[in-house]
Design a protein around this motif. Sequence first.
Motif, PDB file in Angstrom:
ATOM      1  N   ARG A   1     -13.501  40.490-141.199  1.00 52.08           N
ATOM      2  CA  ARG A   1     -13.837  39.490-140.180  1.00 52.08           C
ATOM      3  C   ARG A   1     -12.582  38.701-139.825  1.00 52.08           C
ATOM      4  O   ARG A   1     -11.774  38.359-140.693  1.00 52.08           O
ATOM      5  N   PRO A   2     -12.420  38.406-138.537  1.00 47.29           N
ATOM      6  CA  PRO A   2     -11.230  37.635-138.149  1.00 47.29           C
ATOM      7  C   PRO A   2     -11.311  36.213-138.684  1.00 47.29           C
ATOM      8  O   PRO A   2     -12.382  35.619-138.774  1.00 47.29           O
TER       9      PRO A   2
ATOM     10  N   ASP B   1      -8.499  28.698-148.291  1.00 45.83           N
ATOM     11  CA  ASP B   1      -8.280  30.133-148.452  1.00 45.83           C
ATOM     12  C   ASP B   1      -9.547  30.951-148.263  1.00 45.83           C
ATOM     13  O   ASP B   1      -9.479  32.158-147.998  1.00 45.83           O
ATOM     14  N   ASP B   2     -10.724  30.338-148.408  1.00 45.22           N
ATOM     15  CA  ASP B   2     -11.997  31.033-148.222  1.00 45.22           C
ATOM     16  C   ASP B   2     -12.509  30.935-146.796  1.00 45.22           C
ATOM     17  O   ASP B   2     -13.639  31.347-146.504  1.00 45.22           O
TER      18      ASP B   2
ATOM     19  N   PHE C   1     -13.232  16.741-149.378  1.00 46.22           N
ATOM     20  CA  PHE C   1     -14.630  16.943-148.998  1.00 46.22           C
ATOM     21  C   PHE C   1     -14.822  18.420-148.644  1.00 46.22           C
ATOM     22  O   PHE C   1     -14.168  18.940-147.731  1.00 46.22           O
ATOM     23  N   SER C   2     -15.725  19.071-149.361  1.00 46.72           N
ATOM     24  CA  SER C   2     -16.014  20.486-149.139  1.00 46.72           C
ATOM     25  C   SER C   2     -17.500  20.712-149.359  1.00 46.72           C
ATOM     26  O   SER C   2     -18.104  20.098-150.250  1.00 46.72           O
ATOM     27  N   ASP C   3     -18.109  21.587-148.555  1.00 37.96           N
ATOM     28  CA  ASP C   3     -19.538  21.855-148.712  1.00 37.96           C
ATOM     29  C   ASP C   3     -19.862  22.454-150.073  1.00 37.96           C
ATOM     30  O   ASP C   3     -20.980  22.323-150.561  1.00 37.96           O
TER      31      ASP C   3
END
Length: 296
Positions: free
Chosen positions: A111-112, A141-142, A237-239
């Motif tokens: 996936r792009p 990076d993810d 802050f990250s989900d």
Amino acid sequence: PRPTPRPTRPPTQPPTSEPNPRPTPRPTPRPTPRPTPRPTPRPTRPPTRRPTPPPTPEAPIPQVPPRPTPRPTPRPTPRPIPRPTPRPTPRPTRPPTQPPTSEPNPRPTPRPTPRPTPRPTPRSFNTLTDECIEAEWRIDDDGEVVIDVDFDYRDLDRDRDHISNCDPRDDRDNCDNSEDGIPDLTPRPSDWIGFYPCDAANERIPYSSEPTFWAYTCYDSICRFDEEATPRDSITFSDSTIPSFGSQGRYSTIEEVVEDGGGCYIVLLNRYDGYSPPPYYNLCRGNRIFLPDFSR
């Protein structure tokens, strides 16, 4: 008197049989007739409520008049003309399928990466300007949109950049817009960081609604009742790491925000205090960030 020449009555006849010493039996009585039964006061069976319908007469079978015999065809029916078999085509009507030009790739196409953004240089507390809190978004990076936040409010000044959002119904000892808002600026464990749409500044009391997503200054737990505050830190802050209480229910995830169009957001350092709340009283105002639009 003179003797009667004849006897006046016949002499008594002798008995015809020997006398029966047994007494003469009594005559046999007539048999007692059976009493006539009394008439039944009710009919032995109820009368029929409805009269029995008369039998349905059989419907007469309609007489179909015989179809007249068709007149003979004056001339014989012509035999069908067979169509000649088409001659075979000397060459194919379409070219044969060409063999594949290359072997198929068994590995799926990756996936792009959505709008890659270079990772910003890590910031230190010495780079903070007049704001006590600053934020900047990036893609990790993810491929996940995350927001880095630096804050330091150990020595807030009364002339700090902040939002005057004291509720006029509240006691001035708690919050007074004419006296630079909250009187006590000492960091507390219940202080928290929230992200608001920039247009929430246009509300009657600025930023008087709930934030879009938020977390305590300790970030990864409910530290509201801890003994020690977190007046300085660098968090992301990250989900995948933000506590569920700050991004579920009435709140949103960062992914939901960017898939809904992103846009302008401002970071605020607030106190868990207010007339309702909300509004939550502001300690200091941070910068604006423009989250990407992944709705397309």
